[in-house]
Design an enzyme around this catalytic site. Sequence first.
Site, PDB file in Angstrom:
ATOM      1  N   LYS A 199       0.495   1.110   4.415  1.00  0.00           N
ATOM      2  CA  LYS A 199      -0.184   1.700   5.571  1.00  0.00           C
ATOM      3  C   LYS A 199       0.579   1.334   6.836  1.00  0.00           C
ATOM      4  O   LYS A 199       0.701   0.165   7.186  1.00  0.00           O
ATOM      5  CB  LYS A 199      -1.625   1.186   5.649  1.00  0.00           C
ATOM      6  CG  LYS A 199      -2.439   1.735   6.809  1.00  0.00           C
ATOM      7  CD  LYS A 199      -3.858   1.189   6.749  1.00  0.00           C
ATOM      8  CE  LYS A 199      -4.701   1.654   7.916  1.00  0.00           C
ATOM      9  NZ  LYS A 199      -6.071   1.104   7.852  1.00  0.00           N
ATOM     10  N   LYS A 252       0.091   5.872   3.639  1.00  0.00           N
ATOM     11  CA  LYS A 252      -0.644   6.414   4.774  1.00  0.00           C
ATOM     12  C   LYS A 252       0.133   6.112   6.049  1.00  0.00           C
ATOM     13  O   LYS A 252       0.527   4.961   6.267  1.00  0.00           O
ATOM     14  CB  LYS A 252      -2.038   5.770   4.842  1.00  0.00           C
ATOM     15  CG  LYS A 252      -2.884   6.210   6.022  1.00  0.00           C
ATOM     16  CD  LYS A 252      -4.212   5.463   6.079  1.00  0.00           C
ATOM     17  CE  LYS A 252      -5.021   5.928   7.282  1.00  0.00           C
ATOM     18  NZ  LYS A 252      -6.292   5.194   7.408  1.00  0.00           N
TER      19      LYS A 252
END
Length: 329
Positions: A199, A252
């Site tokens: 992320k 992400k």
Amino acid sequence: MEYGKFPAYRPRRMRDGELARQMIRETELSAKDFIYPLFVKPGQGRRDEIPSMPNVYQVSLDMLMPETRELLDCGIHYVLLFGLPASKDEVGSSAWDEHGVVQEAVRIIRANAPQMYVITDVCMCEYTSHGHCGKLDQDGYVMNDETLDLLAREAVSHAQAGANMVAPSDMMDGRIGHIRRALDQAGFSNVPIMSYSTKYASGFYGPFRDAADSAPAFGDRRAYQMDPANADEGVREAMYDIAEGADLVMVKPALPYLDVLERVKRETNFPTVAYNVSGEYSMVKAAAANGWVDERRVVLELLTSIKRAGADMIITYHAKDAARWLAEG
């Protein structure tokens, strides 16, 4: 030209419409690939559109089932729940409240739509008064180890409410192993973990922070989210979480990191999810609203690119529209 020297088929010969192209299509997109994020809030009769995310809503618990039925009608059977609590404090204690908004949402969906697979976001940022993803020290830095117990309490409370899967998004080091042990000790060894393993500290999260009311009150999250310049680290982070007991890993955002997504899938050979985040969604919606792009064509193209890069599942706010368009053929 000498035949046999090049690949066996030439795409230019497939000129006779979509059925011909489908014969050699390498990547197939379907509603089964989508996980839809749902934002749930206290109150009654609330279905509040998020200004920066057209056609995405914060819904109160009594409005949850109409939203769920719409998703099922589209062929979407996976949701990811984010909670907007009634109150916040320094440590985010409402995150593990037995009657918290996510816990109640899980119970409602599981009781009324057992065919829906319910995944819950596990993080502190929506629940803390300061908007950071964990407990802070006196200087305002997130304390990694002290936060792990809080995340584990939240994950166990979601499992107790009936969550099918938990998804830690906090990026604290060691949290997958900590949550796995807590779930196992509480009797939930069958509840899998979808880890936000890779992320990045991204500028594409802005609209989500409106949606989840989770913007930091000060500073930013770069200390515990990844440097956008690092790809090798992204693969290592996924491997660390797999070693700790993750059942799925994630990249992400999706579109700026398709290279990382491809590497994570190829180098781990593990179930991999991509999060097509709020900023990616809102840019397409804004361009389409201005007539600059064909929304249907662009959305299906970008989702196909994410799957082609290696995603087994895609978390996306486009899910309802994309599922309908795919059904139309």
